[in-house]
Design an enzyme around this catalytic site. Structure first.
Site, PDB file in Angstrom:
ATOM      1  N   GLY A 253      15.772 -15.410 -25.958  1.00  0.00           N
ATOM      2  CA  GLY A 253      15.439 -16.314 -24.862  1.00  0.00           C
ATOM      3  C   GLY A 253      14.329 -17.251 -25.269  1.00  0.00           C
ATOM      4  O   GLY A 253      13.532 -16.937 -26.161  1.00  0.00           O
TER       5      GLY A 253
ATOM      6  N   GLN B 209       7.553 -23.346 -24.288  1.00  0.00           N
ATOM      7  CA  GLN B 209       7.271 -22.810 -25.629  1.00  0.00           C
ATOM      8  C   GLN B 209       7.507 -23.849 -26.729  1.00  0.00           C
ATOM      9  O   GLN B 209       7.117 -23.638 -27.875  1.00  0.00           O
ATOM     10  CB  GLN B 209       8.136 -21.571 -25.912  1.00  0.00           C
ATOM     11  CG  GLN B 209       7.762 -20.375 -25.050  1.00  0.00           C
ATOM     12  CD  GLN B 209       8.658 -19.190 -25.355  1.00  0.00           C
ATOM     13  OE1 GLN B 209       9.762 -19.085 -24.837  1.00  0.00           O
ATOM     14  NE2 GLN B 209       8.184 -18.300 -26.216  1.00  0.00           N
TER      15      GLN B 209
ATOM     16  N   CYS C 235       7.853 -11.704 -27.969  1.00  0.00           N
ATOM     17  CA  CYS C 235       7.823 -13.083 -27.502  1.00  0.00           C
ATOM     18  C   CYS C 235       7.639 -13.995 -28.712  1.00  0.00           C
ATOM     19  O   CYS C 235       6.782 -13.736 -29.548  1.00  0.00           O
ATOM     20  CB  CYS C 235       6.675 -13.269 -26.519  1.00  0.00           C
ATOM     21  SG  CYS C 235       6.570 -14.951 -25.889  1.00  0.00           S
ATOM     22  N   LEU C 236       8.447 -15.045 -28.783  1.00  0.00           N
ATOM     23  CA  LEU C 236       8.375 -15.943 -29.940  1.00  0.00           C
ATOM     24  C   LEU C 236       7.032 -16.671 -30.021  1.00  0.00           C
ATOM     25  O   LEU C 236       6.660 -17.161 -31.082  1.00  0.00           O
ATOM     26  CB  LEU C 236       9.528 -16.950 -29.905  1.00  0.00           C
ATOM     27  CG  LEU C 236      10.930 -16.341 -30.043  1.00  0.00           C
ATOM     28  CD1 LEU C 236      12.003 -17.404 -29.867  1.00  0.00           C
ATOM     29  CD2 LEU C 236      11.091 -15.636 -31.387  1.00  0.00           C
TER      30      LEU C 236
ATOM     31  N   HIS D 289      11.483 -12.425 -18.162  1.00  0.00           N
ATOM     32  CA  HIS D 289      10.493 -12.811 -19.179  1.00  0.00           C
ATOM     33  C   HIS D 289      10.399 -14.340 -19.275  1.00  0.00           C
ATOM     34  O   HIS D 289       9.302 -14.906 -19.289  1.00  0.00           O
ATOM     35  CB  HIS D 289      10.925 -12.195 -20.527  1.00  0.00           C
ATOM     36  CG  HIS D 289      10.090 -12.582 -21.709  1.00  0.00           C
ATOM     37  ND1 HIS D 289       9.465 -11.656 -22.506  1.00  0.00           N
ATOM     38  CD2 HIS D 289       9.798 -13.797 -22.251  1.00  0.00           C
ATOM     39  CE1 HIS D 289       8.803 -12.281 -23.478  1.00  0.00           C
ATOM     40  NE2 HIS D 289       9.000 -13.582 -23.344  1.00  0.00           N
ATOM     41  N   GLU D 290      11.559 -15.007 -19.315  1.00  0.00           N
ATOM     42  CA  GLU D 290      11.555 -16.473 -19.477  1.00  0.00           C
ATOM     43  C   GLU D 290      11.045 -17.177 -18.218  1.00  0.00           C
ATOM     44  O   GLU D 290      10.338 -18.180 -18.316  1.00  0.00           O
ATOM     45  CB  GLU D 290      12.951 -16.985 -19.852  1.00  0.00           C
ATOM     46  CG  GLU D 290      13.518 -16.442 -21.168  1.00  0.00           C
ATOM     47  CD  GLU D 290      12.541 -16.467 -22.335  1.00  0.00           C
ATOM     48  OE1 GLU D 290      11.702 -17.388 -22.408  1.00  0.00           O
ATOM     49  OE2 GLU D 290      12.599 -15.550 -23.171  1.00  0.00           O
TER      50      GLU D 290
ATOM     51  N   HIS E  87       7.405 -17.324 -18.207  1.00  0.00           N
ATOM     52  CA  HIS E  87       6.871 -18.423 -19.021  1.00  0.00           C
ATOM     53  C   HIS E  87       6.717 -19.693 -18.184  1.00  0.00           C
ATOM     54  O   HIS E  87       5.754 -20.441 -18.348  1.00  0.00           O
ATOM     55  CB  HIS E  87       7.816 -18.728 -20.190  1.00  0.00           C
ATOM     56  CG  HIS E  87       7.560 -17.913 -21.424  1.00  0.00           C
ATOM     57  ND1 HIS E  87       6.373 -17.955 -22.102  1.00  0.00           N
ATOM     58  CD2 HIS E  87       8.353 -17.044 -22.111  1.00  0.00           C
ATOM     59  CE1 HIS E  87       6.438 -17.143 -23.161  1.00  0.00           C
ATOM     60  NE2 HIS E  87       7.634 -16.573 -23.181  1.00  0.00           N
TER      61      HIS E  87
HETATM   62 NI    NI Z   1       8.415 -15.177 -24.580  1.00  0.00          NI
END
Ligand code: NI
Length: 199
Positions: A74, A79, A122-123, A164-165, A168
């Site tokens: 995701g 991000q 998380c990226l 999660h997204e 963000h």
């Molecule tokens: Ni993330």
């Protein structure tokens, strides 16, 4: 006989799936840079998308390519530095066909009772994992890549990833589920990494 080779004689090799091919716009997609903590933009709340136009579609496509390349399941627009309520997801396993999802203005309208525990990464916070308990089933409303309104019941990993997204988009990160002490240790570590080495 002149070489008519039987198709069946060819060995069947497992072919790795090229996820980029799941998207018709691959040729014009480009990889974006993923922003890491402690960049303050990750704490910004994202603004709703007014219409899913060519620019938003382009953003969605670039985000998908960036996510597959990372790799991740995701990615939220913030991000990659765009404070718009856009997320992309694909929780299909490595051996399965790609199942990309593009969501503008995703909104959770129903939370299921049972909870699900998952060690989330998380990226934007590489190599940090946080065990988080979230509802195991959620209903999400969103606008898809074609501008159509959709409602989806998500469970398992997809339920976790959607939540999660969406976090963000509200400036919330997985480290916010930790104690302040643990969170500060992680942030300090990333700040140190960011500092240029002295010579
Ligand atoms: Ni993330």
């Amino acid at each position: 006989m002149v070489g008519t080779r039987s198709q069946e004689a060819l060995p069947v090799l497992p072919v790795p799936i090229d996820r980029s091919r799941s998207n018709a716009y691959f040729n014009r997609m480009s990889k974006l840079e993923i922003i890491k903590i402690p960049d303050p933009i990750l704490r910004e709340a994202s603004a709703p998308v007014e219409t899913v136009d060519e620019n938003v579609r382009r953003l969605m496509d670039d985000m998908l390519e960036t996510m597959y390349d990372a790799p991740g399941v995701g990615l939220a627009a913030i991000q990659v530095g765009i404070p718009k309520r856009v997320i992309v997801l694909d929780v299909a396993g490595d051996e399965d066909e790609p199942q990309p999802l593009f969501m503008a203005n995703p909104k959770i309208v129903r939370l299921g009772e049972p909870m699900r525990m998952h060690e989330e990464g998380c990226l934007s916070i590489p190599s940090v994992h946080v065990e988080i308990e979230r509802p195991a089933e959620v209903t999400v409303q969103y606008v898809d890549r074609d501008g159509a309104e959709q409602e989806l019941v998500a469970d398992g990993l997809l339920a976790t990833a959607v939540q999660h997204e969406i976090d963000h988009l509200d400036g919330k990160l997985i480290i916010d589920f930790l104690s302040r002490l643990k969170r500060d240790i992680i942030i300090r570590k990333f700040k140190k990494q960011q500092r240029p080495a002295s010579v």
